[in-house]
Write a protein that holds these residues in place. Sequence first.
Motif, PDB file in Angstrom:
ATOM      1  N   UNK A   1      -4.303   4.095   4.014  1.00  0.00           N
ATOM      2  CA  UNK A   1      -5.404   3.150   3.770  1.00  0.00           C
ATOM      3  C   UNK A   1      -4.954   1.729   3.489  1.00  0.00           C
ATOM      4  N   UNK A   2      -3.712   1.529   3.110  1.00  0.00           N
ATOM      5  CA  UNK A   2      -3.302   0.243   2.554  1.00  0.00           C
ATOM      6  C   UNK A   2      -3.215  -0.871   3.598  1.00  0.00           C
ATOM      7  N   UNK A   3      -2.745  -0.556   4.796  1.00  0.00           N
ATOM      8  CA  UNK A   3      -2.477  -1.603   5.788  1.00  0.00           C
ATOM      9  C   UNK A   3      -3.695  -2.463   6.092  1.00  0.00           C
ATOM     10  N   UNK A   4      -4.902  -1.861   6.091  1.00  0.00           N
ATOM     11  CA  UNK A   4      -6.078  -2.620   6.497  1.00  0.00           C
ATOM     12  C   UNK A   4      -6.772  -3.357   5.347  1.00  0.00           C
ATOM     13  N   UNK A   5      -6.259  -3.238   4.134  1.00  0.00           N
ATOM     14  CA  UNK A   5      -6.928  -3.909   3.014  1.00  0.00           C
ATOM     15  C   UNK A   5      -6.780  -5.418   3.049  1.00  0.00           C
ATOM     16  N   UNK A   6      -5.642  -5.899   3.503  1.00  0.00           N
ATOM     17  CA  UNK A   6      -5.399  -7.333   3.549  1.00  0.00           C
ATOM     18  C   UNK A   6      -4.876  -7.925   2.260  1.00  0.00           C
ATOM     19  N   UNK A   7      -5.120  -7.257   1.122  1.00  0.00           N
ATOM     20  CA  UNK A   7      -4.659  -7.792  -0.169  1.00  0.00           C
ATOM     21  C   UNK A   7      -3.708  -6.843  -0.890  1.00  0.00           C
ATOM     22  N   UNK A   8      -3.230  -5.813  -0.178  1.00  0.00           N
ATOM     23  CA  UNK A   8      -2.368  -4.805  -0.790  1.00  0.00           C
ATOM     24  C   UNK A   8      -1.262  -4.420   0.192  1.00  0.00           C
ATOM     25  N   UNK A   9      -0.122  -4.028  -0.364  1.00  0.00           N
ATOM     26  CA  UNK A   9       0.961  -3.506   0.447  1.00  0.00           C
ATOM     27  C   UNK A   9       1.771  -2.523  -0.386  1.00  0.00           C
ATOM     28  N   UNK A  10       2.502  -1.638   0.290  1.00  0.00           N
ATOM     29  CA  UNK A  10       3.358  -0.677  -0.394  1.00  0.00           C
ATOM     30  C   UNK A  10       4.804  -1.126  -0.262  1.00  0.00           C
ATOM     31  N   UNK A  11       5.497  -1.202  -1.387  1.00  0.00           N
ATOM     32  CA  UNK A  11       6.891  -1.658  -1.363  1.00  0.00           C
ATOM     33  C   UNK A  11       7.864  -0.612  -1.886  1.00  0.00           C
ATOM     34  N   UNK A  12       7.353   0.505  -2.423  1.00  0.00           N
ATOM     35  CA  UNK A  12       8.254   1.535  -2.933  1.00  0.00           C
ATOM     36  C   UNK A  12       7.534   2.872  -2.995  1.00  0.00           C
ATOM     37  N   UNK A  13       8.326   3.942  -2.905  1.00  0.00           N
ATOM     38  CA  UNK A  13       7.843   5.306  -3.108  1.00  0.00           C
ATOM     39  C   UNK A  13       8.693   5.938  -4.197  1.00  0.00           C
ATOM     40  N   UNK A  14       8.034   6.622  -5.134  1.00  0.00           N
ATOM     41  CA  UNK A  14       8.735   7.394  -6.159  1.00  0.00           C
ATOM     42  C   UNK A  14       8.425   8.857  -5.889  1.00  0.00           C
ATOM     43  N   UNK A  15       9.471   9.650  -5.647  1.00  0.00           N
ATOM     44  CA  UNK A  15       9.250  11.016  -5.204  1.00  0.00           C
ATOM     45  C   UNK A  15      10.406  11.909  -5.628  1.00  0.00           C
ATOM     46  N   UNK A  16      10.112  13.193  -5.761  1.00  0.00           N
ATOM     47  CA  UNK A  16      11.152  14.180  -6.016  1.00  0.00           C
ATOM     48  C   UNK A  16      11.687  14.815  -4.751  1.00  0.00           C
ATOM     49  N   UNK A  17      11.165  14.388  -3.592  1.00  0.00           N
ATOM     50  CA  UNK A  17      11.610  14.908  -2.303  1.00  0.00           C
ATOM     51  C   UNK A  17      12.165  13.748  -1.484  1.00  0.00           C
ATOM     52  N   UNK A  18      13.451  13.448  -1.619  1.00  0.00           N
ATOM     53  CA  UNK A  18      14.007  12.252  -0.969  1.00  0.00           C
ATOM     54  C   UNK A  18      13.917  12.273   0.546  1.00  0.00           C
ATOM     55  N   UNK A  19      14.050  13.441   1.156  1.00  0.00           N
ATOM     56  CA  UNK A  19      13.995  13.510   2.620  1.00  0.00           C
ATOM     57  C   UNK A  19      12.610  13.115   3.129  1.00  0.00           C
ATOM     58  N   UNK A  20      11.560  13.706   2.538  1.00  0.00           N
ATOM     59  CA  UNK A  20      10.202  13.342   2.937  1.00  0.00           C
ATOM     60  C   UNK A  20       9.886  11.896   2.604  1.00  0.00           C
TER      61      UNK A  20
END
Length: 358
Positions: free
Chosen positions: A22-41
Amino acid sequence: MKKIRYAVVGAGWISQIAFMPSIAQTGNSEMTAIVSGNPANARKLAEFYGIGQVYPYQRYDELLKSGLVDAVYIALPNSLHADYAIRAANAGIHALVEKPLAVTVAECEAMIAAAERNGVQLMTAYRLHTEPGTLEAIDMVRRGEIGEPRIFSSVFSFPVGAGNHRLKAEHWGGPLQDIGVYCINAVRHLFQAEPTEVIAAAASAPGDQRFAEVEEMVSATLRFPGDRLAHFTASFGADDLDQYRVIGTKGQIEVSPGFKFDRAMKIRLTSGGGTEEKSFPQYDHFSGQAHYFSDCILKGIRPEPDGGDGLADVAIMRAIEEAARTGRSQKISLPPRPSHPVKEMGRAFPMAEKRLML
């Protein structure tokens, strides 16, 4: 335009199916990091969405201090919400937290206090508060189109497979917490009031091992000021049904589907002997939610579905649990909400299509 930089904390099903696309089309938001326990995914998701950094949970505090993110979207098991949100607040990072906000009222209070102490925004992820069809239903009641609202009735059910994380007691799982919360939140804002008393019952199909740790279904009846009543049933064992109805002194509205994000909403108004149906496009609830929260951060505005809104639902759910356990009605004492969803909060984004499910 300045964009709010998010870290996705917990890259499981809801993040993959709904938030990250959903984030790409907001225009005012972006993702810069993921916190996860599954590094491969996490690395696959990061490559797919062009996200620069992947962190394990053990390095969460390092990320918060890195200057790479402005906000976190917390989609972890319920029992971890408070810890990760409080740590974010203490680092000056805003938090959008999936519902239920936490597992106890005390945890909710600690989250709210941490956000206020550090001058950051805390929002409970009630995506329907920015969904135009939901906002129209609330506004129809507010405009008096059904007279005084007297009755709320809802069923939200779908069968959950064995092994699903929603069936784990250690994380305060169960149908009440996962989907009953939608019914509770809906009636509170449709009635624009807080319940004062509840009676409830829980049940499970005999011998069904899916429900060894949590109940299959919960039904509750809530009393509201003005001697109004609301009833709902939430179930992980019954067939797929997703609807609510508000009956007033001069008419009624039925909203179906009422809560899910994978289909378009319809509202049926019956009043004065006639029936009118309003159909809405299928909006992307998560784009609207993220855009709204980022807008609140950028403008320094407290989000309407704030920590207090999440706390109220947790308090009510705990009272429902106690009522079901004891067989006795439970009193509820909550302060009035300072605000309710309004149509200006609506966000009409089309459904995002680019997603990666692992």
